[in-house]
Design an enzyme around this catalytic site. Sequence first.
Site, PDB file in Angstrom:
ATOM      1  CB  CYS A 103      -0.961  -0.044   1.187  1.00 15.81           C
ATOM      2  SG  CYS A 103      -2.342   1.071   0.972  1.00 15.81           S
ATOM      3  CG  HIS A 126      -3.563  -3.915   3.348  1.00 16.30           C
ATOM      4  ND1 HIS A 126      -2.536  -3.360   4.064  1.00 16.30           N
ATOM      5  CD2 HIS A 126      -4.246  -2.888   2.810  1.00 16.30           C
ATOM      6  CE1 HIS A 126      -2.599  -2.048   3.983  1.00 16.30           C
ATOM      7  NE2 HIS A 126      -3.637  -1.731   3.230  1.00 16.30           N
ATOM      8  CD  GLU A 128      -1.036  -6.290   5.566  1.00 17.84           C
ATOM      9  OE1 GLU A 128      -0.762  -6.775   4.456  1.00 17.84           O
ATOM     10  OE2 GLU A 128      -1.160  -5.075   5.761  1.00 17.84           O
TER      11      GLU A 128
END
Length: 516
Positions: A85, A173, A175
């Site tokens: 990002c 993202h 994660e």
Amino acid sequence: MRTRLGNKIIILDFGSQYTQLIARKIREIGVNAKIYPYHIAQNVITGENPNGIILSGSPKSVNDAEIITPSFNVFELGVPILGICYGMQFTAKFFEGKVINDNRRREYGRTNLRLFAHSPLFAGMEDNKIVWMSHGDSIKVMPTGFELIGKSKTCSVAAIVHKKKQIYGVQFHPEVNHTEEGNILLKNFAVNICKCRTDWTTANFIKTNIDAIRKQVGTDKVICALSGGVDSTVLAVLLHKAIGDQLLCFHVDSGLMRTDESKTIYKLFKENFDMHIEVINGQEEFFKALKGVSDPEKKRKIIGKTFINLFEKEAVKRADCKWLAQGTLYPDVIESVSVNGPSQTIKSHHNVGGLPKKMKLKVLEPFRELFKDEVRSIGRELGVPEWFIKRHPFPGPGLGIRVLGAVSSEKVAVLQKADDILLDELHKYNLYDAIWQAFAVLLPVQSVGVMGDERTYDYTCAIRAVDAVDGMTAEFHRIPYDVLDAISTRICNEVRGINRVVYDITSKPPGTIEWE
Ligand code: XMP
């Protein structure tokens, strides 16, 4: 050449709410990961000798007047880089790309990732899987030397690579759990691209730390304050394995624990681990200090201070103790970078771990690099019983912040009984493990009721049960009505002093989990 590397990934934190999650996900793969603030000095990072670097997201924009940037050129370290990002946008801007803020291209939530070109970052991943986006800015002009490898419907540049320099960037993202194949992507980066070994295991951690603790402590004695929570318990068990009788454990019985809590802790340590543990009875001191105090923050501070006073009093008697062991965890050590100024104090947290500054003891903190779930795994590996590991979180100030308003031993006794019944019913209906945290609260509200033919004017008990992952946010658990009925009936019938039970249906935010 690779063997000289530190076998770890470094994450430079630009203030994203997900930074800690990146570290956890990399650790779950079996690779060590450490977080540093974005402005850390270069020598610290080179001293770590990382295999690769991840640049995190950020609430900031690369187009802000004051752009936040690392204090050195990370792209010259010669290790692979993954920008996530903001990290990707920063990379793009650094290499002369153009990042714009276009309202039509803002994307929050799920979208599908189209794998535009083959890349080792995507090995084993399928096209068109869901990824999680959270961005206002996007790349309009590609940075020099980079290729496009991924797109989404609204984001024409969702993943990029500079093949020669081994620099990757993703707009989404990987994660967060909502990104379907995020774990594969992170593994591709850490293991395949950065060549990290996957030997960050609990068994390895225990072995290395036992050796390190023995070396550090020598023949000195160590004291450890046991709250009865998972962190301090697992810490004590690990230390005992390392140094045996050189460890002295204290547990302060504040009178604000659940029924028989101090006895349970004592039994656990004696029966399972044959450890030296002393229970300090501090009930009188706590109730005296709390008498007539109803402000939640004042109560929290009084309870914290009373713990410290009692602990110090005991510890100074043991002049042969040179070390204080604390269950400090990684999230306590690395405050995530606050790029928007300090956050407001909602509650003054108190943990038995964070103890005496005045005492001249050296501090031992073997869990400084661990997350809570990693401590749980270590506990399991060390033989801490499963029922103990799976216990719901319990706050340091205990029932002192669940008896709302002024606290007395009588009110705590009433609450202990209600709390016992609640947990008993949740176990009976097999709900305990499905709920993140459940407890009873005694409200300073009296209301009229009728029992038999008699009028009652008694207190109200609130039931709180929440689903959460880390306690930062929570939703109230949907306990079935039948179970609520059973709980309420038993509490009103069996607990003298309570004639009304209510169920808390507030999420966090806007509520907090504890009422005070
Ligand atoms: P809140 O009430 O802030 O709670 O939503 C979030 C989680 O933290 C626990 N909690 C504490 N734990 N010391 C602790 O060790 C404290 O002072 C404390 N206050 C709240 C709470 O039980 C929930 O799990």
